[in-house]
Write an enzyme that holds these catalytic residues in place. Structure first.
Site, mmCIF file in Angstrom:
data_model
loop_
_atom_site.group_PDB
_atom_site.id
_atom_site.type_symbol
_atom_site.label_atom_id
_atom_site.label_comp_id
_atom_site.label_asym_id
_atom_site.label_seq_id
_atom_site.Cartn_x
_atom_site.Cartn_y
_atom_site.Cartn_z
ATOM 1 N N LYS A 1 3.162 -12.641 -6.218
ATOM 2 C CA LYS A 1 3.067 -12.331 -4.776
ATOM 3 C C LYS A 1 3.573 -13.522 -3.973
ATOM 4 C CE LYS A 1 -0.328 -10.519 -1.435
ATOM 5 N NZ LYS A 1 -1.722 -10.082 -1.249
ATOM 6 N N SER B 1 -2.511 -5.506 0.501
ATOM 7 C CA SER B 1 -1.302 -6.177 0.889
ATOM 8 C C SER B 1 -0.405 -6.544 -0.292
ATOM 9 C CB SER B 1 -1.639 -7.462 1.663
ATOM 10 O OG SER B 1 -2.330 -8.378 0.831
ATOM 11 N N SER C 1 -6.793 -6.080 -1.530
ATOM 12 C CA SER C 1 -5.338 -6.129 -1.667
ATOM 13 C C SER C 1 -4.773 -6.101 -3.072
ATOM 14 C CB SER C 1 -4.800 -7.372 -0.974
ATOM 15 O OG SER C 1 -4.678 -7.109 0.389
HETATM 16 N N1 GLN Z 1 -6.601 -4.623 4.158
HETATM 17 C C1 GLN Z 1 -7.400 -5.801 4.273
HETATM 18 C C2 GLN Z 1 -6.928 -6.642 5.441
HETATM 19 O O1 GLN Z 1 -5.964 -6.276 6.050
HETATM 20 C C3 GLN Z 1 -7.383 -6.574 2.999
HETATM 21 C C4 GLN Z 1 -6.171 -7.401 2.821
HETATM 22 C C5 GLN Z 1 -6.254 -8.296 1.609
HETATM 23 O O2 GLN Z 1 -7.071 -8.089 0.723
HETATM 24 N N2 GLN Z 1 -5.456 -9.329 1.640
HETATM 25 O O3 GLN Z 1 -7.503 -7.637 5.754
#
Ligand code: GLN
Length: 480
Positions: A79, A154, A178
Site C-alpha cells: 500500500k 482504503s 481498510s
Molecule cells: N473507512 C474508514 C475511514 O475512512 C476506515 C479507513 C481505514 O481503515 N484506513 O476512516
C-alpha cells in the site's frame, strides 16, 4: 490459470521443489498488470526492474538452498502509505505526489529481507481516509469482479491486486476497516492484527491509536505466511508490544471442535442486506455442524461505534496531517504568496483532496476549546465502553463472527456525494480498531457474482484462533 493466480502457499511449495522460478511468477504478475491495470488502476507505481532483480536474487537463493522463507520469491504489493526507500510513496495525495522516502518502513524491510518480491505500490483512499478508494487523487481503483463497482477502501488497490492476479500477496493498513472491507468486496482474505502486533514505523500516520498494518492474500494460509514475516516488536515503534510471536503458519490448524463462537445480536439488525445476513449465517451454521459451539452474545454499545470512531480518527488526523506544510515534505504551492501563512494556505488547499480537508476541519473542531469535552472526550469514553463490551463477551466465547460489511461492493459514485452514507458502511469494522482487537475477513460466497465477507474477531494477541477458525471454514467450504 497463470502462475500469478496461484495461492502463495502453493507457489512456495513449487518454488521449493524448484518446479518453477520466481522470475516466472514475477513475469506472470507483471504481464497481468500490463494487461489489466489500465482498467483496474490498482497500482500507483509499478517497479518491474526492481521486481525482476529481486526475483533473480530469490532464484539464486533457491539454487543455493540458503536463506529461504515461505515468502521468498513471491510478488507482494505494498500500500502506498508505507515508506519504501527510493520508491515514491504518495498516500494517493497530490501533496506527496513526488515524495521519495529515504528509508523503508519496518514491514517493508522485513519483507525484502526475507526475499519476497516488491512488485509495486498500490492505490488507496488519500491518506487512507475512505471506504471505496474513490478518494485517491490519482483516480479510483475498480473492483475486478465488476469494474463498475468499488473495490472497497482504503486498501482497495492492495485487495484488487490480489484478487486480479496482479500480485500474489499484499500489505494493507487498517484504521477502521481498510484491510477487511476491501478484502470482503474483492473476495480475498485480509487480517488486521492486534494493535501493537506489527510495527507502524514507516507507515504514514492517519490516526495513530487506531492504525495497524496487516496481510491480504487468497487464503488464510497465505495471510499467515505474511504475518510470520511482519509481526513482532520493534523498538522504533513505541506502541509495538513486546510479546512472544507465535509461529502463525506452523500452528495453523483447522480443528474447531468445541470452539465457542459468539454471534452479536446487534450486528444482525436493520441496515444489513438480508442476503448478506443469510450467507454469514449459513457459514456460521457450517462451522456449527463441524464442532463449533454457536452462542448468541450482546455488544450493546455498538450503536456508538461509528460516531466515536469518526470523532477520534479525525481528531488524530488533524494533528498528524499538520506536518504537511510545504516546508518539510512534498508539495509547496507556487502561486504568488505574501508570506508564510499564505504559503501554508495555498499549499494545503492545493495539496489535499476534499475528504481529507473535511476530516482535518472536523478534527480541529472536536479538539477545540469549548467543544473538546462534548465531542472528543465523550468519544473516548464511548471507546472505553465499546472495549468493555468485548472484554465481557470474551469471557464466554473464543471468537466472534459478524458480517464484514452490511452490503456487497457498491457502484462507483453511489455514495461519494454523501459522507454520512459512506461512514455508515464501516459499522462492523471500526469497533475492533477502537478496542485494539484483531479481525479478519474471509470470503463466504457471492451474491449476483459479488463477494460477501465474514468477519472473525479475536481476543487481543490471539490471532491464532482467528486463523484457525478462518482456515477451518475455507477447508470445509472447499470440500462442500
Ligand atoms: N473507512 C474508514 C475511514 O475512512 C476506515 C479507513 C481505514 O481503515 N484506513 O476512516
Amino acid at each position: 490459470m497463470e502462475l500469478c493466480d496461484y495461492q502463495a502457499a502453493e507457489l512456495a511449495r513449487l518454488l521449493r521443489k524448484r518446479e518453477i522460478s520466481s522470475r516466472e511468477i514475477t513475469e506472470s504478475a507483471l504481464l497481468r498488470i500490463e494487461n489489466k491495470d489500465k482498467t483496474l488502476n490498482a497500482f500507483l507505481t509499478v517497479t518491474p526492474e526492481f521486481a525482476l532483480k529481486q526475483a533473480d536474487a530469490a532464484d539464486k537463493k533457491f539454487k543455493e538452498g540458503r536463506d529461504i522463507s515461505p515468502v521468498t520469491g513471491i510478488p507482494v504489493a505494498i500500500k502506498d502509505n508505507l515508506c519504501t526507500k527510493g520508491i515514491r510513496t504518495t498516500c494517493a495525495s497530490k501533496i506527496l505526489e513526488h515524495y521519495i522516502p529515504p528509508y523503508d518502513a519496518t514491514v517493508v524491510k522485513k519483507i525484502l529481507q526475507k526475499g519476497a518480491v516488491l512488485i509495486g505500490k498500490t492505490n488507496m483512499d488519500e491518506f487512507a481516509m475512505g471506504s471505496s478508494t474513490e478518494n485517491s487523487a490519482f483516480g479510483p481503483t475498480r473492483n475486478p469482479r465488476d469494474i463498475k463497482r468499488v473495490p472497497g477502501g482504503s486498501s482497495g488497490g492492495s485487495a484488487c491486486a490480489v484478487a486480479s492476479g496482479e500480485a500474489v500477496l499484499a500489505i494493507g493498513s487498517d484504521t477502521g476497516g481498510s484491510i477487511r472491507q476491501p478484502a470482503s468486496f474483492c473476495g480475498v482474505t485480509g487480517m488486521k492484527p492486534t494493535y501493537g502486533r506489527v510495527s507502524r514505523y514507516g507507515l504514514v500516520s492517519y490516526a495513530s491509536s487506531l492504525d495497524q498494518i496487516g496481510p491480504i492474500g487468497r487464503s488464510v494460509e497465505d495471510c499467515t505466511m505474511l504475518m510470520d514475516v511482519i509481526a513482532g516488536y520493534d523498538k522504533r515503534d513505541t506502541t509495538s508490544i513486546n510479546v512472544p510471536k507465535p509461529d502463525f503458519s506452523g500452528s495453523l490448524s483447522s480443528d474447531i471442535n468445541g470452539l465457542r463462537i459468539g454471534l452479536p445480536k446487534e450486528y444482525f439488525v436493520e441496515g444489513l442486506d438480508p442476503l448478506v445476513k443469510e450467507k454469514v449465517i449459513d457459514a456460521v451454521n457450517l462451522l456449527g455442524s463441524h464442532g463449533a459451539e454457536i452462542i448468541e452474545i450482546s455488544l450493546p454499545r455498538t450503536p456508538f461505534a461509528v460516531g466515536a470512531y469518526y470523532l477520534i480518527a479525525t481528531a488524530e488526523a488533524s494533528s498528524n496531517l499538520a506536518r504537511y506544510d510545504g516546508v518539510k515534505y512534498g508539495l509547496r504551492a507556487e502561486r504568488d504568496q505574501s508570506g508564510l501563512e499564505e504559503m501554508y494556505e495555498y499549499t494545503r488547499s492545493e495539496g489535499f483532496g476534499k475528504e481529507v480537508k473535511r476530516r482535518i476541519m472536523l478534527g480541529c473542531y472536536v479538539l477545540s476549546a469549548g467543544y473538546y469535552d462534548a465531542y472528543y472526550l465523550k468519544a473516548q469514553k464511548a471507546r472505553t465502553l465499546i472495549k468493555d463490551d468485548f472484554d465481557r463477551a470474551f469471557q464466554d466465547v473464543d471468537c466472534i463472527i459478524t458480517p464484514t460489511s452490511p452490503s456487497t461492493a457498491f457502484e462507483i459514485g453511489e455514495k461519494s456525494d454523501d459522507p454520512i452514507k459512506m461512514y455508515l458502511v464501516d459499522i462492523y469494522t471500526v469497533s475492533l480498531n477502537l478496542s485494539g482487537l484483531p479481525g479478519m475477513s474471509v470470503n463466504c460466497g457471492t451474491i449476483d457474482g459479488l463477494p460477501v465477507g465474514l468477519q472473525i474477531i479475536g481476543k487481543p494477541f490471539d490471532e491464532e484462533t482467528l486463523f484457525c477458525a478462518g482456515h477451518a471454514y475455507q477447508q470445509i467450504a472447499e470440500r462442500k
